[in-house]
Design a protein around this motif. Sequence first.
Motif: not given
Length: 494
Positions: A131-137, A143-159
Amino acid sequence: MQQEKFRFLSFREFVPDGLRFWIYIAFLICFQFSNGMYFCAMNEMAGGLSLTTADVGMLGSAVLVGLTMYFPLAFRLKFRFTNRACLIIAASVLMAINLTVPHVQSRPLLVTLCFVAGFFRLFGTFECLSSLLPKIAPTHNYAVFLSFVFFTVLGFVHVCDIAASYIMYYFNWYYIHYFAVGLLLLVILGAFLLMRPFRPSPKAPLYGVDWLGMVLWAIFILSAIFAVQYGEEMDWLHSPYIRAAAGISCLALAANLLRMRYVSQPFIEAAAFKTRNIVNLLLLFLFLDILLSAQQVLQNTYTAAVLHFDQLNTVNLYWLDILGMALGALFSWFALAKLKWHHKLVCFAGMSFIVLYIVQMYWLITPYTETSMLYLPLVCCGFGHVVVFISLTVYAQATAPFKNYFQVLCILGLVRTGIGAPLGDAIFARALEAEIITHSSMTVALRELFGLSAVFGVFVLIVIAVSRFKNKVGMPIPTFKRMYWMLLGKSPYY
């Protein structure tokens, strides 16, 4: 002509447009926190549920395999249910699992619950991210969307791991599940009150989904993981259980290969395995998992057994990983989307930082290392981890037909979130045990294994560099395909 501003149509009209993006982000965080098993609490859960270390690893792997098995069904489920229904269904199942897991003693049932938890965790996560894809990219630049996805997913998992560790430190591991239930209740309540039934495309039935194929692929990879996780504990092939697991895994794989040939719509189609360079992608993810296992096994052993870090000091190191991931996501976005660097060059840069982390740790393995001396290596590791993930996944998206893209993600996930990490952990755990016996010193054993890991990492870098510049080498590169034909005694060039 001015482009119309994008709006999230899944919300009720009274919800301000400026809040809709952040509501999805809040839902995303809640799903990242919600597992059947929580990695940071597994030692305490092992004591409470009478689990062994191998049991803990098996349960964690089951979560990741369940997550992987969702990919081929992603759009089928999204187009079958409304946005609101997807969020409510995923949150409800995860809430039921979090309420059930602390009271279950059966290991097979726990593995099943963890598998289901992983599946529905990605169900909710995918609904938020798609649902966020059309807003982010808006141009669907992955390249833009997956940069957001992997930081969000992996980063939030650590948080979330950090938050869970603090909950467990001051209360009890049961409260992690109760906190997750509270977050999931907020998701259900928020989706029910703030969203309306909305479907981005006409309703699509689930007729024709190969559910048996999904079960067989899950059995194949879980049986292989079982053999790796319990191999040391059960003395490998001397144990009838390990032999049975290996046999079941082979039978399930054979059944899946037959189904790809004779079933009209198999869970994973044969065309997905013919994606260009998919074998190279699988090998690179396997190499990545093995190198990252140095952090998982060797670093954790070092901080616990040599530096004597307590739980909170250990988990606070995750902030350095998160910082590295943020920098890695920014680098990947800039290199791939702005500078248009080749995926192999970006992958080489990411893998170089992981090797740099290992080399730094080699020199830091002493009983006198200060905590601050670990900051730079951990930032390098987080940076490299995210960059390699993004570059390889963007490459897979660029080469795989859209029809098979999510099946390709599932295939890659069989290594990336399936067998790769357990295999790497088993290799390092076995090697560490042998080195301690040889050297009778933990620090010497750890340092030698970090050194061997650095050598292996340099080998991986050479392989990537040679494949990137093979047109300038002036001689045939011995690729896996060419070596296969040479072993058959045939020319690989005709």
